[in-house]
Design a protein around this motif. Structure first.
Motif, PDB file in Angstrom:
ATOM      1  N   ALA A   1     -11.277   6.600  -3.314  1.00  0.00           N
ATOM      2  CA  ALA A   1     -10.811   6.907  -1.957  1.00  0.00           C
ATOM      3  C   ALA A   1     -11.707   7.946  -1.289  1.00  0.00           C
ATOM      4  O   ALA A   1     -12.040   7.828  -0.106  1.00  0.00           O
ATOM      5  CB  ALA A   1      -9.368   7.398  -1.998  1.00  0.00           C
TER       6      ALA A   1
ATOM      7  N   PHE B   1       0.821  -1.212   0.000  1.00  0.00           N
ATOM      8  CA  PHE B   1       0.000   0.000   0.000  1.00  0.00           C
ATOM      9  C   PHE B   1       0.855   1.263   0.000  1.00  0.00           C
ATOM     10  O   PHE B   1       0.513   2.250  -0.665  1.00  0.00           O
ATOM     11  CB  PHE B   1      -0.920  -0.017   1.219  1.00  0.00           C
ATOM     12  CG  PHE B   1      -1.885   1.129   1.257  1.00  0.00           C
ATOM     13  CD1 PHE B   1      -2.984   1.157   0.413  1.00  0.00           C
ATOM     14  CD2 PHE B   1      -1.695   2.183   2.125  1.00  0.00           C
ATOM     15  CE1 PHE B   1      -3.877   2.212   0.438  1.00  0.00           C
ATOM     16  CE2 PHE B   1      -2.576   3.246   2.167  1.00  0.00           C
ATOM     17  CZ  PHE B   1      -3.682   3.259   1.320  1.00  0.00           C
ATOM     18  N   SER B   2       1.963   1.250   0.727  1.00  0.00           N
ATOM     19  CA  SER B   2       2.758   2.462   0.910  1.00  0.00           C
ATOM     20  C   SER B   2       3.830   2.657  -0.153  1.00  0.00           C
ATOM     21  O   SER B   2       4.256   3.789  -0.391  1.00  0.00           O
ATOM     22  CB  SER B   2       3.424   2.455   2.294  1.00  0.00           C
ATOM     23  OG  SER B   2       2.457   2.395   3.312  1.00  0.00           O
TER      24      SER B   2
ATOM     25  N   TYR C   1     -13.940   7.244   2.256  1.00  0.00           N
ATOM     26  CA  TYR C   1     -13.729   7.928   3.526  1.00  0.00           C
ATOM     27  C   TYR C   1     -14.716   9.068   3.775  1.00  0.00           C
ATOM     28  O   TYR C   1     -14.545   9.833   4.721  1.00  0.00           O
ATOM     29  CB  TYR C   1     -12.285   8.418   3.616  1.00  0.00           C
ATOM     30  CG  TYR C   1     -11.332   7.262   3.779  1.00  0.00           C
ATOM     31  CD1 TYR C   1     -11.213   6.594   4.993  1.00  0.00           C
ATOM     32  CD2 TYR C   1     -10.587   6.801   2.705  1.00  0.00           C
ATOM     33  CE1 TYR C   1     -10.356   5.518   5.138  1.00  0.00           C
ATOM     34  CE2 TYR C   1      -9.723   5.725   2.852  1.00  0.00           C
ATOM     35  CZ  TYR C   1      -9.616   5.092   4.074  1.00  0.00           C
ATOM     36  OH  TYR C   1      -8.771   4.023   4.211  1.00  0.00           O
TER      37      TYR C   1
ATOM     38  N   GLN D   1      -3.737   9.445   0.805  1.00  0.00           N
ATOM     39  CA  GLN D   1      -2.946   8.244   1.033  1.00  0.00           C
ATOM     40  C   GLN D   1      -1.920   8.085  -0.084  1.00  0.00           C
ATOM     41  O   GLN D   1      -2.036   8.719  -1.146  1.00  0.00           O
ATOM     42  CB  GLN D   1      -3.858   7.017   1.086  1.00  0.00           C
ATOM     43  CG  GLN D   1      -4.867   7.084   2.212  1.00  0.00           C
ATOM     44  CD  GLN D   1      -5.889   5.976   2.114  1.00  0.00           C
ATOM     45  OE1 GLN D   1      -5.968   5.267   1.124  1.00  0.00           O
ATOM     46  NE2 GLN D   1      -6.684   5.833   3.151  1.00  0.00           N
ATOM     47  N   PRO D   2      -0.895   7.232   0.107  1.00  0.00           N
ATOM     48  CA  PRO D   2       0.157   7.092  -0.908  1.00  0.00           C
ATOM     49  C   PRO D   2      -0.339   6.814  -2.332  1.00  0.00           C
ATOM     50  O   PRO D   2       0.144   7.454  -3.270  1.00  0.00           O
ATOM     51  CB  PRO D   2       1.004   5.932  -0.362  1.00  0.00           C
ATOM     52  CG  PRO D   2       0.840   6.031   1.125  1.00  0.00           C
ATOM     53  CD  PRO D   2      -0.575   6.486   1.346  1.00  0.00           C
TER      54      PRO D   2
ATOM     55  N   LYS E   1      -6.786  12.956   6.363  1.00  0.00           N
ATOM     56  CA  LYS E   1      -5.617  12.095   6.543  1.00  0.00           C
ATOM     57  C   LYS E   1      -5.847  10.740   5.896  1.00  0.00           C
ATOM     58  O   LYS E   1      -4.929  10.144   5.319  1.00  0.00           O
ATOM     59  CB  LYS E   1      -5.318  11.934   8.035  1.00  0.00           C
ATOM     60  CG  LYS E   1      -4.058  11.125   8.316  1.00  0.00           C
ATOM     61  CD  LYS E   1      -3.769  11.047   9.801  1.00  0.00           C
ATOM     62  CE  LYS E   1      -2.508  10.245  10.080  1.00  0.00           C
ATOM     63  NZ  LYS E   1      -2.211  10.165  11.529  1.00  0.00           N
ATOM     64  N   GLN E   2      -7.090  10.228   5.994  1.00  0.00           N
ATOM     65  CA  GLN E   2      -7.392   8.937   5.382  1.00  0.00           C
ATOM     66  C   GLN E   2      -7.486   9.051   3.865  1.00  0.00           C
ATOM     67  O   GLN E   2      -7.143   8.118   3.135  1.00  0.00           O
ATOM     68  CB  GLN E   2      -8.696   8.369   5.941  1.00  0.00           C
ATOM     69  CG  GLN E   2      -8.570   7.748   7.321  1.00  0.00           C
ATOM     70  CD  GLN E   2      -8.603   8.783   8.431  1.00  0.00           C
ATOM     71  OE1 GLN E   2      -8.870   9.951   8.190  1.00  0.00           O
ATOM     72  NE2 GLN E   2      -8.332   8.374   9.652  1.00  0.00           N
TER      73      GLN E   2
END
Length: 424
Positions: A177, A68-69, A181, A262-263, A258-259
């Motif tokens: 995304a 994921f990162s 969220y 993401q990367p 923040k959610q």
């Protein structure tokens, strides 16, 4: 008479149809990617089993974090950045719109199914979300990679097939995304008593357990409280000196930025920006560019994303559906699986065909249409399970994800066969 029937059957199965592929050839092209995915998932399951135990729970968690990162952002950056231009971004406008439409139509189908099935007390909205939100990122990327790897694939050149497919899929991820969220996060808000019912009978928690001391002592991530409550308390305790700063922090936490940031989303935005600026694109993404070594490094790392994520996915199945199955119930679980895999895809097929008739799609681009169809066909989003974990129903979501992904192996093969026959 029997000879004529036999000859007719052989002609239908073996000889090329109007799209240039025989029925058996189409079945082979559709089933082989699923077989490759199944094989790698099985190896991940084997590695995580107690007999081998190379991929224990902590190892899978680290592997998921690495994918994921690092690996997924690298794949998105290299593939999307090379494929996109400002003109293509305008031309591809229907991809993010299709993600929104898929979420709306899927949620409507989920609402109808939930109204008919009547799931246990806390899980009505949960059922809607599990049917309505599909995996628009990881699983489609895996399928495109497996499909394009075969030189006999109907989309032509292997490299162009993979690059275009990955670019189309990556272009829609940022919308997914935001939906996850915002919409999903609100839909999975826990009821007053929390997700603590057994067999449909709600058993309200003692509200003293929501105190910080009690929450700190509860090590189970599925029992974590609503994040917004923490954000509210932070804001209410702020002093007047830093009112503006605390207000901005409150908004930041309330909107769950923040959610969202993401990367993979950052990689998508950066790739789109660089790809749409000709000077930067020539500096980074062309083969003779001075900074192409960075793009090439990202491509090398991105190639590792597919096997790593499949090994982790297979390893996650080693524990089975878990205790969440008992809470959701077999009837609701079966309804979610049926709704997500059998009812949502035909609706998506109608949406894509209508958009094609109206001239919203790039003419002659089969891969573009195929990716749009895949966005309606995938199993429930794994990230929706992560959001459910934040909201206190992680075990139930894990159970649903287990069953949906098991049956998706068979449903996706059938839908891909149908799509290829329609497109070619």
């Amino acid at each position: 008479m029997m000879d004529r029937v036999q000859r007719l059957l052989i002609e239908v199965l073996i000889e090329p149809q109007k799209g240039g592929q025989s029925v058996l050839g189409t079945v082979k092209i559709a089933v082989l990617p699923i077989a490759k995915v199944f094989t790698m998932c099985f190896l991940g399951l084997l590695m995580a089993s107690k007999y081998v135990n190379i991929l224990p729970s902590n190892g899978r968690k680290l592997l998921n974090g690495l994918v994921f990162s690092l690996l997924l952002p690298c794949l998105i950056f290299s593939q999307l950045g090379q494929a996109i231009t400002f003109e293509k971004m305008i031309e591809w406008w229907f991809i993010p719109v299709n993600v929104v439409i898929a979420s709306i139509t899927g949620s409507i189908i989920g609402l109808v199914v939930a109204s008919i099935v009547r799931p246990p007390y806390p899980y009505f909205k949960f059922t809607i979300v599990q049917i309505g939100i599909g995996n628009i990122g990881n699983v489609p990327l895996v399928l495109i990679a497996a499909l394009c790897r075969d030189k006999s694939n109907p989309f032509g050149d292997t490299d162009k097939c993979s690059q275009d497919g990955n670019a189309y899929i990556s272009f829609g991820q940022w919308v997914g995304a935001i939906i996850l969220y915002t919409y999903v996060f609100q839909m999975l808000a826990p009821p007053p008593g929390g997700y603590d019912g057994e067999d449909g009978n709600p058993r309200l928690k003692n509200f003293t357990r929501n105190s910080p001391r009690a929450l700190a002592s509860d090590a189970s991530p599925e029992r974590l409280p609503l994040l917004a409550e923490e954000a509210t308390s932070v804001y209410s305790n702020s002093t007047n000196k830093d009112t503006i700063k605390d207000f901005l922090k409150y908004i930041y936490e309330k909107l769950k930025l923040k959610q969202i940031i993401q990367p993979p989303i950052i990689a998508s935005v950066v790739a789109i920006f660089i790809g749409c600026v000709p000077f930067l694109k020539k500096l980074i993404f062309t083969a003779d560019a001075p900074l192409y070594f960075f793009t090439d490094s990202c491509m090398i790392l991105g190639e590792a994303m597919i096997p790593c994520i499949l090994l982790a996915l297979g390893g996650n199945l080693v524990d089975g559906p878990g205790r969440g199955s008992a809470k959701v119930g077999a009837r609701t679980t079966a309804a979610i699986v049926f709704g997500r895999l059998c009812l949502v895809p035909p609706t998506g097929l109608g949406v894509v065909m209508l958009a094609d008739k109206l001239g919203f799609l790039p003419p002659g681009d089969k891969m573009f249409r195929f990716v749009l169809l895949l966005q309606h066909t995938m199993p429930t989003s794994v990230l929706a399970g992560a959001v459910a974990n934040l909201r206190g129903c992680g075990k139930e979501a894990a159970s649903i994800l287990f069953w949906v992904h098991i049956f998706a192996v068979f449903s996706m093969a059938g839908w891909i066969i149908l799509y290829l026959n329609i497109l070619f």
